[in-house]
Design a protein around this motif. Structure first.
Motif, PDB file in Angstrom:
ATOM      1  N   MET A  74       0.809  -1.216   0.000  1.00  0.00           N
ATOM      2  CA  MET A  74       0.000   0.000   0.000  1.00  0.00           C
ATOM      3  C   MET A  74       0.848   1.274   0.000  1.00  0.00           C
ATOM      4  N   TYR A  75       2.170   1.107  -0.025  1.00  0.00           N
ATOM      5  CA  TYR A  75       3.011   2.292  -0.098  1.00  0.00           C
ATOM      6  C   TYR A  75       2.878   2.979  -1.448  1.00  0.00           C
ATOM      7  N   SER A  76       2.433   2.238  -2.472  1.00  0.00           N
ATOM      8  CA  SER A  76       2.272   2.840  -3.799  1.00  0.00           C
ATOM      9  C   SER A  76       1.217   3.930  -3.794  1.00  0.00           C
ATOM     10  N   LEU A  77       0.253   3.872  -2.868  1.00  0.00           N
ATOM     11  CA  LEU A  77      -0.745   4.930  -2.769  1.00  0.00           C
ATOM     12  C   LEU A  77      -0.108   6.242  -2.342  1.00  0.00           C
ATOM     13  N   SER A  78       0.957   6.154  -1.547  1.00  0.00           N
ATOM     14  CA  SER A  78       1.620   7.371  -1.084  1.00  0.00           C
ATOM     15  C   SER A  78       2.450   8.026  -2.174  1.00  0.00           C
ATOM     16  N   THR A  79       2.799   7.276  -3.221  1.00  0.00           N
ATOM     17  CA  THR A  79       3.576   7.867  -4.307  1.00  0.00           C
ATOM     18  C   THR A  79       2.718   8.686  -5.262  1.00  0.00           C
ATOM     19  N   ALA A  80       1.414   8.598  -5.149  1.00  0.00           N
ATOM     20  CA  ALA A  80       0.505   9.338  -6.031  1.00  0.00           C
ATOM     21  C   ALA A  80       0.277  10.738  -5.510  1.00  0.00           C
ATOM     22  N   MET A  81       1.352  11.435  -5.181  1.00  0.00           N
ATOM     23  CA  MET A  81       1.270  12.797  -4.684  1.00  0.00           C
ATOM     24  C   MET A  81       2.064  13.704  -5.609  1.00  0.00           C
ATOM     25  N   PRO A  82       1.637  14.972  -5.768  1.00  0.00           N
ATOM     26  CA  PRO A  82       2.342  15.869  -6.677  1.00  0.00           C
ATOM     27  C   PRO A  82       3.745  16.173  -6.178  1.00  0.00           C
ATOM     28  N   LEU A 109      14.492   0.624   2.206  1.00  0.00           N
ATOM     29  CA  LEU A 109      14.739  -0.713   2.740  1.00  0.00           C
ATOM     30  C   LEU A 109      14.688  -0.747   4.261  1.00  0.00           C
ATOM     31  N   LEU A 110      15.142   0.323   4.906  1.00  0.00           N
ATOM     32  CA  LEU A 110      15.239   0.326   6.364  1.00  0.00           C
ATOM     33  C   LEU A 110      13.872   0.341   7.043  1.00  0.00           C
ATOM     34  N   GLU A 111      13.040   1.326   6.690  1.00  0.00           N
ATOM     35  CA  GLU A 111      11.804   1.494   7.454  1.00  0.00           C
ATOM     36  C   GLU A 111      10.627   0.700   6.882  1.00  0.00           C
ATOM     37  N   PRO A 112      10.229   0.920   5.652  1.00  0.00           N
ATOM     38  CA  PRO A 112       9.043   0.192   5.178  1.00  0.00           C
ATOM     39  C   PRO A 112       9.242  -1.317   5.120  1.00  0.00           C
ATOM     40  N   VAL A 113      10.460  -1.799   4.848  1.00  0.00           N
ATOM     41  CA  VAL A 113      10.662  -3.235   4.629  1.00  0.00           C
ATOM     42  C   VAL A 113      11.191  -3.921   5.891  1.00  0.00           C
ATOM     43  N   TRP A 167       9.706   9.215  -3.152  1.00  0.00           N
ATOM     44  CA  TRP A 167      10.756   8.280  -3.536  1.00  0.00           C
ATOM     45  C   TRP A 167      10.891   7.142  -2.522  1.00  0.00           C
ATOM     46  N   ILE A 168      10.813   7.466  -1.224  1.00  0.00           N
ATOM     47  CA  ILE A 168      10.927   6.423  -0.190  1.00  0.00           C
ATOM     48  C   ILE A 168       9.782   5.422  -0.311  1.00  0.00           C
ATOM     49  N   CYS A 169       8.570   5.923  -0.497  1.00  0.00           N
ATOM     50  CA  CYS A 169       7.421   5.022  -0.633  1.00  0.00           C
ATOM     51  C   CYS A 169       7.525   4.167  -1.898  1.00  0.00           C
ATOM     52  N   LEU A 170       8.020   4.775  -2.988  1.00  0.00           N
ATOM     53  CA  LEU A 170       8.171   4.010  -4.226  1.00  0.00           C
ATOM     54  C   LEU A 170       9.213   2.908  -4.068  1.00  0.00           C
ATOM     55  N   MET A 171      10.364   3.257  -3.481  1.00  0.00           N
ATOM     56  CA  MET A 171      11.404   2.249  -3.256  1.00  0.00           C
ATOM     57  C   MET A 171      10.942   1.185  -2.268  1.00  0.00           C
ATOM     58  N   GLY A 172      10.174   1.604  -1.245  1.00  0.00           N
ATOM     59  CA  GLY A 172       9.639   0.633  -0.300  1.00  0.00           C
ATOM     60  C   GLY A 172       8.662  -0.329  -0.948  1.00  0.00           C
ATOM     61  N   THR A 173       7.875   0.179  -1.906  1.00  0.00           N
ATOM     62  CA  THR A 173       6.941  -0.691  -2.633  1.00  0.00           C
ATOM     63  C   THR A 173       7.679  -1.731  -3.470  1.00  0.00           C
ATOM     64  N   VAL A 174       8.706  -1.277  -4.197  1.00  0.00           N
ATOM     65  CA  VAL A 174       9.455  -2.204  -5.062  1.00  0.00           C
ATOM     66  C   VAL A 174      10.208  -3.230  -4.226  1.00  0.00           C
TER      67      VAL A 174
END
Length: 325
Positions: free
Chosen positions: A1-9, A32-36, A171-178
């Motif tokens: 669900m971190y991908s939802l946070s990347t949908a911000m301007p 890698l540190l926090e979301p994963v 960027w953090i949310c996108l990297m955390g999603t991947v």
């Protein structure tokens, strides 16, 4: 669900610095540190212990962050200074109050809104947890808290060269999603049922965690971290226990114990000490110039004015000589 946070301007390119390889490496490490690492280790550790034990262990985050910030030079500590003593004492007091609030119950305090109501939560006990699982869970939760503290410190360091909080959050949310998807594919290979989505509370909890607890939290703490540092941000982490206790009393009709009330007061006292110590740091950075500095500045202004007058007089003399010729 971190991908939802990347949908911000994203902010304009004038505000967003240029992306470099070193900066991209830091962002990948942040994702890698926090979301994963942190959230997965916390959940796995809670499954091997109890929710109460996991909540108590996470309250050591301010202390770990304080030590790491001192090591990396983000926090200056002078033991002879009153404000440094307030920061150290406030951090320890906050952690102690959170532990007291979690582990000590005491007598029940009868509240008006909890009389005649039965709590809907399920109380957990330590009966089903053996020593092996307890040690394993403790190590997982401790490693997760260390990863969380590393994330806070690295975010503060990254914001010094990449001062675009909103862009960094995306960027953090996108990297955390991947990275989280890769970890999930490896750990849950052959189990397609874990990827199914249903309209239930699990989906709501995942969406809320991704949008608010991760996306919005990273952005807000980044704004505050630029001015006050990671220690100031993590000092408020035990405050969530007070909020949970109050909301649980109103919504879930949970019983309020004397130990929780005493622990809440201890947490507030520790937060006051930390805020007071950090406010002194902030004032010291923006203090007014001393008398010697003012005298030096005034002398420099007088010298500049004198040089300007000499130049004007020289111009006048030159004009007069040309006129006489």
């Amino acid at each position: 669900m971190y991908s939802l946070s990347t949908a911000m301007p994203l902010p304009p390119s004038k505000v967003r610095p240029k992306m470099t390889k070193a900066m991209f490496g830091k962002i990948m490490l942040l994702g890698l540190l926090e979301p994963v690492i942190d959230q997965n280790l916390y959940i796995m550790g809670m499954k091997n212990t109890t929710a109460t034990f996991a909540a108590a262990m996470c309250n050591v985050l301010p202390a770990i962050t304080f030590v790491m910030a001192c090591i990396f030079g983000l926090e200056k500590v002078k033991l002879k200074s009153i404000r440094s003593q307030a920061k150290v004492g406030g951090t320890l007091t906050t952690v102690g109050g959170a532990m007291l609030m979690t582990l000590v119950k005491g007598p029940i305090i009868d509240l008006i809104w909890t009389k005649g109501r039965t709590g809907t939560h399920i109380s957990q006990t330590n009966g089903g947890v053996d020593l092996q699982h307890s040690v394993r869970g403790s190590l997982m939760i401790t490693a997760g808290c260390f990863s969380w503290a590393c994330f806070m410190v690295l975010q503060a360091i990254t914001l010094e060269t990449y001062p675009a909080e909103l862009s960094l959050t995306a960027w953090i949310c996108l990297m955390g999603t991947v990275e989280g998807s890769v970890v999930a594919l490896v750990m849950e290979r052959g189990n397609a049922a874990v990827w199914s989505l249903n309209l239930d509370t699990k989906l709501l909890a995942a969406v809320y965690s991704g949008v608010f607890c991760s996306g919005l939290a990273y952005y807000v703490q980044g704004i505050i971290m630029k001015d006050r540092g990671p220690v100031f941000v993590t000092a408020f982490n035990p405050l969530s226990m007070i909020i949970v206790a109050v909301l649980g009393s109103f919504i879930l009709a949970e019983q309020m114990y004397l130990g929780r009330v005493i622990g809440a007061f201890v947490i507030v006292a520790g937060l006051y000490l930390v805020v007071w110590g950090k406010s002194k740091d902030y004032k010291s950075d923006t203090k007014t110039p001393s008398m010697d500095e003012q005298k030096t500045a005034n002398f420099g202004q007088m010298r500049d004015a004198s040089n300007t007058n000499d130049e004007e007089n020289h111009k006048v003399i030159t004009i007069n000589e040309s006129t006489m010729k």
